[in-house]
Design an enzyme around this catalytic site. Sequence first.
Site, mmCIF file in Angstrom:
data_model
loop_
_atom_site.group_PDB
_atom_site.id
_atom_site.type_symbol
_atom_site.label_atom_id
_atom_site.label_comp_id
_atom_site.label_asym_id
_atom_site.label_seq_id
_atom_site.Cartn_x
_atom_site.Cartn_y
_atom_site.Cartn_z
ATOM 1 N N ARG A 4 -8.664 9.409 14.487
ATOM 2 C CA ARG A 4 -6.760 10.328 13.330
ATOM 3 C C ARG A 4 -8.538 10.818 12.614
ATOM 4 O O ARG A 4 -9.228 10.631 12.159
ATOM 5 C CB ARG A 4 -6.947 9.108 12.691
ATOM 6 C CG ARG A 4 -5.999 10.112 10.846
ATOM 7 C CD ARG A 4 -5.515 8.385 10.192
ATOM 8 N NE ARG A 4 -6.800 7.839 9.401
ATOM 9 C CZ ARG A 4 -7.798 7.717 8.622
ATOM 10 N NH1 ARG A 4 -7.559 8.947 7.915
ATOM 11 N NH2 ARG A 4 -8.525 7.160 8.224
ATOM 12 N N GLU A 50 -12.841 17.903 5.284
ATOM 13 C CA GLU A 50 -13.889 16.849 5.890
ATOM 14 C C GLU A 50 -13.750 16.877 7.116
ATOM 15 O O GLU A 50 -13.372 17.849 7.706
ATOM 16 C CB GLU A 50 -12.703 15.203 5.507
ATOM 17 C CG GLU A 50 -12.962 15.013 3.825
ATOM 18 C CD GLU A 50 -11.681 13.827 3.650
ATOM 19 O OE1 GLU A 50 -11.123 13.067 4.987
ATOM 20 O OE2 GLU A 50 -11.739 13.967 2.314
ATOM 21 N N GLU A 58 -0.630 2.036 8.815
ATOM 22 C CA GLU A 58 -1.496 1.766 9.629
ATOM 23 C C GLU A 58 -1.075 1.031 10.860
ATOM 24 O O GLU A 58 -1.274 0.601 11.679
ATOM 25 C CB GLU A 58 -2.516 1.495 9.149
ATOM 26 C CG GLU A 58 -4.012 1.426 10.157
ATOM 27 C CD GLU A 58 -5.317 1.086 9.530
ATOM 28 O OE1 GLU A 58 -5.212 1.351 8.072
ATOM 29 O OE2 GLU A 58 -6.333 0.955 10.259
ATOM 30 N N GLY A 116 0.833 -1.062 0.355
ATOM 31 C CA GLY A 116 0.273 0.466 0.465
ATOM 32 C C GLY A 116 1.147 1.301 -0.091
ATOM 33 O O GLY A 116 1.981 1.263 -0.105
ATOM 34 N N GLY A 176 -10.976 9.883 0.770
ATOM 35 C CA GLY A 176 -11.129 11.245 1.339
ATOM 36 C C GLY A 176 -9.100 11.056 0.226
ATOM 37 O O GLY A 176 -8.812 9.983 0.050
ATOM 38 N N HIS A 210 -12.857 1.324 10.208
ATOM 39 C CA HIS A 210 -11.945 2.005 9.095
ATOM 40 C C HIS A 210 -10.760 2.307 9.184
ATOM 41 O O HIS A 210 -10.105 1.409 8.517
ATOM 42 C CB HIS A 210 -12.747 3.240 9.075
ATOM 43 C CG HIS A 210 -12.380 4.518 8.137
ATOM 44 N ND1 HIS A 210 -12.911 3.852 6.368
ATOM 45 C CD2 HIS A 210 -11.924 5.486 7.805
ATOM 46 C CE1 HIS A 210 -12.247 4.470 6.346
ATOM 47 N NE2 HIS A 210 -11.437 5.538 6.685
ATOM 48 N N SER A 261 -4.050 10.104 6.526
ATOM 49 C CA SER A 261 -3.348 8.578 7.168
ATOM 50 C C SER A 261 -2.785 7.766 5.055
ATOM 51 O O SER A 261 -1.662 6.938 5.861
ATOM 52 C CB SER A 261 -4.696 7.391 6.948
ATOM 53 O OG SER A 261 -5.550 7.241 6.181
ATOM 54 N N LEU A 262 -3.321 8.749 4.283
ATOM 55 C CA LEU A 262 -2.684 8.397 2.862
ATOM 56 C C LEU A 262 -1.366 9.163 3.083
ATOM 57 O O LEU A 262 -0.176 9.207 2.999
ATOM 58 C CB LEU A 262 -3.512 8.975 2.171
ATOM 59 C CG LEU A 262 -4.197 8.100 1.909
ATOM 60 C CD1 LEU A 262 -4.986 8.878 0.183
ATOM 61 C CD2 LEU A 262 -4.018 6.605 1.121
#
Length: 483
Positions: A370, A113, A359, A14, A48, A335, A375-376
């Site tokens: 978070r 967001e 993660e 990922g 997102g 999630h 996260s990306l």
Amino acid sequence: MSLGAPPLVVVGCGVAGLATALSAAPRRVLLIGRAPAGVDCCTALAQGGIAAALDTGDSADAHAHDTLAAGADHNDYDAVRYLVDNAVMAVRWLQAQGVPFDLEGTRFLLGREGGHRRHRIVHAGGDASGASLLLALIRAAQNSPHIDWRPPAMLDALRVGAHGVSGLRLRWPGEPRGEEIDCAEVVLATGGCGALFAASTNPSGADGNGLALALAAGAQARDLEFIQFHPTALSVAVNGALPLITEALRGAGARLFDDDGVAIMSDQHPLGDLAPRDVVARQVWLAQQDGRRIWLDATHLHETWLLQFPTVYALCRAHGIDPRVQRIPVTPAAHFHMGGIAVDLDGRTTVEGLYAVGEAACNGVHGANRLASNSLLEGVVYGRRLGQSLAGIRRHVPAGGGDWVERGCDADAAALIGLRALSWRALGPVRDGAIMREALDELAQDAGMGGSWQGGLVGRLLHAALARTHSLGAHFRCDSPVD
Ligand code: SIN
């Protein structure tokens, strides 16, 4: 590049694994994923984008403020500082790798967001951000001569001794013999454990396999109790991951209503429908416990649906919903795991030679919850930092020293279904000590669930959740006051 030197092994393909592998050049990297490139991967499903203070008037300080507020101030401050200070650079690096971010002329198109006090999120292909980003990084990795991308295989065991990690073993389904590889540095970028919950936005491979192996090898864990529940997964009966309905829709004005047309987030939080995710997920969950269904109304978007949200549009249509004219039924779903393998800012675990990123890891950057689209960003920022630092590290480990460490037995299909239901019941958006203790008893009595490594991992989450007796961030206990 010296082909004779032991390689750096990166497990997981990922965003975090790819950023690590790309940034470790010119060191030789063996890149190993469980599935073919882009398949069974959370990054590919991310709708997102990347949060970065790119707008005039925005700042890394303001981004840090929102990250800490969402994280209930449980975050590691240095980790947050490094993340927000490197966010703009991460976006530029991704552009250099070929990620086609959405622009308005020469300026980034910025979305909003939950938990963000301003528009700060860059997307690529609207809500197809994760897939666009992954495609560019996969191409970059495939074109990088220092990366040897191995055919899909499962990381089966680590060899660990007095000098830390000295090797790993790969296996393929149905093949009794695995392949042993000598190495002194292994990076686990294996993702989270959302697939251990009955309702989840994560693909089946996000089952905590890296975390479970690291724990078996003696690595310390951190903040295991903090699981984030996304408030708006599509409420449909499917086998596996529930389709995500991106929060960016609420950033574009969509609102949550119950069956009676009551807007469930008014009067709940100053940010209303854009309150941090834990707050919204809990409201949706509580309304469901009262027997109400919850709907996201984004009909005001009319024809811009297809332009800005093609992924969600297609997902809705595949389930017979036209979101241009119909409300979307939603439900909370597991999630993201804020906790994980304890690491420092350089990705070092407590086992020498074993590293973790993304993660699977926990350096404390997300605190107890978070912030959206961090996260990306984390995968890129900390993947790059780790890759760059490992490019220059060579540990000398006696060949063949140490013992093989495995996760333990796999749960069979029936036990997995039971385990996911148990996790959802006991470790969902609202927790209760008595129910968590019952779940531990059930694990102890049911050999199929409790005897598997997946059951062992859920047991660790339950113990962590029981030990934190007060509510904090995404860990909400109805049997205790809020901290
Ligand atoms: C979303 O698009 O709502 C999810 C984004 C994220 O997980 O940060």
